[in-house]
Design a protein around this motif. Structure first.
Motif, mmCIF file in Angstrom:
data_model
loop_
_atom_site.group_PDB
_atom_site.id
_atom_site.type_symbol
_atom_site.label_atom_id
_atom_site.label_comp_id
_atom_site.label_asym_id
_atom_site.label_seq_id
_atom_site.Cartn_x
_atom_site.Cartn_y
_atom_site.Cartn_z
ATOM 1 N N ASP A 254 0.402 -1.338 -0.255
ATOM 2 C CA ASP A 254 0.356 -0.442 -0.102
ATOM 3 C C ASP A 254 0.919 1.086 0.090
ATOM 4 O OD1 ASP A 254 -2.615 -1.320 -0.442
ATOM 5 O OD2 ASP A 254 -2.503 -1.112 2.565
ATOM 6 N N MET A 255 2.098 0.678 0.324
ATOM 7 C CA MET A 255 2.939 2.127 0.539
ATOM 8 C C MET A 255 3.429 2.548 -0.872
ATOM 9 S SD MET A 255 3.789 3.363 3.294
ATOM 10 C CE MET A 255 4.812 3.801 3.369
ATOM 11 N N GLY A 256 3.117 2.013 -2.333
ATOM 12 C CA GLY A 256 3.203 1.566 -3.505
ATOM 13 C C GLY A 256 5.101 2.146 -4.118
ATOM 14 N N ILE A 257 5.464 1.972 -2.826
ATOM 15 C CA ILE A 257 7.214 1.767 -2.595
ATOM 16 C C ILE A 257 7.698 0.664 -3.782
ATOM 17 C CG2 ILE A 257 9.961 2.820 -1.848
ATOM 18 C CD1 ILE A 257 8.291 3.411 0.214
ATOM 19 N N GLU A 258 8.744 1.294 -4.897
ATOM 20 C CA GLU A 258 9.180 0.220 -5.822
ATOM 21 C C GLU A 258 11.104 0.406 -5.521
ATOM 22 O OE1 GLU A 258 8.360 0.456 -10.403
ATOM 23 O OE2 GLU A 258 6.116 0.623 -10.118
ATOM 24 N N TRP A 259 11.253 -0.648 -4.332
ATOM 25 C CA TRP A 259 12.654 -0.889 -4.131
ATOM 26 C C TRP A 259 13.360 -1.252 -5.255
ATOM 27 C CZ3 TRP A 259 13.630 2.532 0.301
ATOM 28 C CH2 TRP A 259 12.256 2.608 1.116
ATOM 29 N N PRO A 260 14.564 -0.766 -5.219
ATOM 30 C CA PRO A 260 15.401 -0.993 -6.272
ATOM 31 C C PRO A 260 16.188 -2.598 -5.789
ATOM 32 C CG PRO A 260 16.713 0.463 -5.448
ATOM 33 C CD PRO A 260 15.564 0.312 -4.813
ATOM 34 N N VAL A 261 15.981 -3.385 -5.033
ATOM 35 C CA VAL A 261 16.493 -4.520 -4.289
ATOM 36 C C VAL A 261 15.768 -5.340 -4.543
ATOM 37 C CG1 VAL A 261 18.515 -3.408 -3.797
ATOM 38 C CG2 VAL A 261 16.986 -4.114 -2.071
ATOM 39 N N ARG A 262 16.004 -6.506 -4.476
ATOM 40 C CA ARG A 262 14.809 -8.020 -4.254
ATOM 41 C C ARG A 262 14.186 -8.200 -2.790
ATOM 42 N NH1 ARG A 262 16.406 -12.136 -8.586
ATOM 43 N NH2 ARG A 262 16.932 -10.647 -10.235
ATOM 44 N N SER A 263 14.951 -8.891 -2.559
ATOM 45 C CA SER A 263 15.314 -9.044 -0.686
ATOM 46 C C SER A 263 16.416 -7.895 0.106
ATOM 47 C CB SER A 263 16.162 -10.183 -0.739
ATOM 48 O OG SER A 263 15.189 -10.978 -1.476
ATOM 49 N N PRO A 264 15.733 -7.126 0.479
ATOM 50 C CA PRO A 264 15.589 -5.847 1.600
ATOM 51 C C PRO A 264 16.297 -5.992 2.808
ATOM 52 C CG PRO A 264 13.812 -5.089 0.975
ATOM 53 C CD PRO A 264 14.397 -6.544 0.139
ATOM 54 N N LEU A 265 17.430 -5.504 3.575
ATOM 55 C CA LEU A 265 17.693 -6.089 4.755
ATOM 56 C C LEU A 265 17.089 -4.690 5.219
ATOM 57 C CD1 LEU A 265 19.040 -7.288 6.904
ATOM 58 C CD2 LEU A 265 21.350 -5.698 6.289
ATOM 59 N N LEU A 266 16.412 -4.999 6.322
ATOM 60 C CA LEU A 266 15.256 -4.366 6.617
ATOM 61 C C LEU A 266 16.003 -4.351 8.843
ATOM 62 C CD1 LEU A 266 11.633 -5.190 6.219
ATOM 63 C CD2 LEU A 266 13.353 -2.707 5.232
ATOM 64 N N SER A 267 16.040 -2.984 8.984
ATOM 65 C CA SER A 267 16.328 -2.978 10.350
ATOM 66 C C SER A 267 15.095 -3.972 11.451
ATOM 67 C CB SER A 267 16.459 -1.672 11.321
ATOM 68 O OG SER A 267 14.494 -0.712 11.163
ATOM 69 N N ASP A 268 15.739 -4.103 12.539
ATOM 70 C CA ASP A 268 13.935 -4.584 13.635
ATOM 71 C C ASP A 268 12.950 -4.414 13.343
ATOM 72 O OD1 ASP A 268 15.990 -6.823 14.144
ATOM 73 O OD2 ASP A 268 16.445 -6.422 15.903
ATOM 74 N N ARG A 269 13.324 -2.651 14.029
ATOM 75 C CA ARG A 269 12.311 -1.617 13.740
ATOM 76 C C ARG A 269 11.150 -1.605 12.378
ATOM 77 N NH1 ARG A 269 12.115 4.058 11.931
ATOM 78 N NH2 ARG A 269 10.628 4.929 13.360
ATOM 79 N N ASP A 270 11.790 -1.488 11.297
ATOM 80 C CA ASP A 270 11.073 -1.554 9.920
ATOM 81 C C ASP A 270 10.438 -2.866 9.945
ATOM 82 O OD1 ASP A 270 11.655 0.804 9.379
ATOM 83 O OD2 ASP A 270 13.675 0.526 8.139
ATOM 84 N N ALA A 271 11.372 -3.916 10.247
ATOM 85 C CA ALA A 271 10.082 -4.759 10.046
ATOM 86 C C ALA A 271 9.542 -5.011 11.002
ATOM 87 C CB ALA A 271 11.454 -6.555 10.177
#
Length: 95
Positions: free
Chosen positions: A53-70
């Motif tokens: 729903d954010m509509g962001i097309e990130w330029p990587v397939r498997s991003p590494l997220l911080s614990d907070r973002d995850a």
């Protein structure tokens, strides 16, 4: 000033109340923040960056997220539960 020829040094200004996210595409990327007041994590908000729903097309397939973002809620959950600030109540945002 250092030698910046091998680097793409740039800056972005974001007013208070605006969300932001970044995706580092190299191992040596540096992100720095300058805040208008002393940092206060109690007033910080997060939405899961991979929520479709954010509509962001990130330029990587498997991003590494911080614990907070995850652990962050989806946009729908954040909106429904009142977790996000409302424009007219943000400091410095007047109509």
């Amino acid at each position: 000033m250092g030698d910046h020829r091998a680097h793409n040094c740039s800056a972005v200004y974001l007013a208070e109340g605006l969300g932001q996210g970044f995706c580092a595409l190299s191992e040596d990327a540096t992100v720095s923040y300058l805040c208008s007041t002393t940092y206060n994590s109690a007033v910080e908000h997060a939405v899961h960056p991979l929520d479709p729903d954010m509509g962001i097309e990130w330029p990587v397939r498997s991003p590494l997220l911080s614990d907070r973002d995850a652990a962050a809620p989806s946009l729908a959950v954040a909106l429904k539960s009142g977790l996000l600030p409302v424009y007219h109540t943000c400091p410095g945002m007047s109509r």
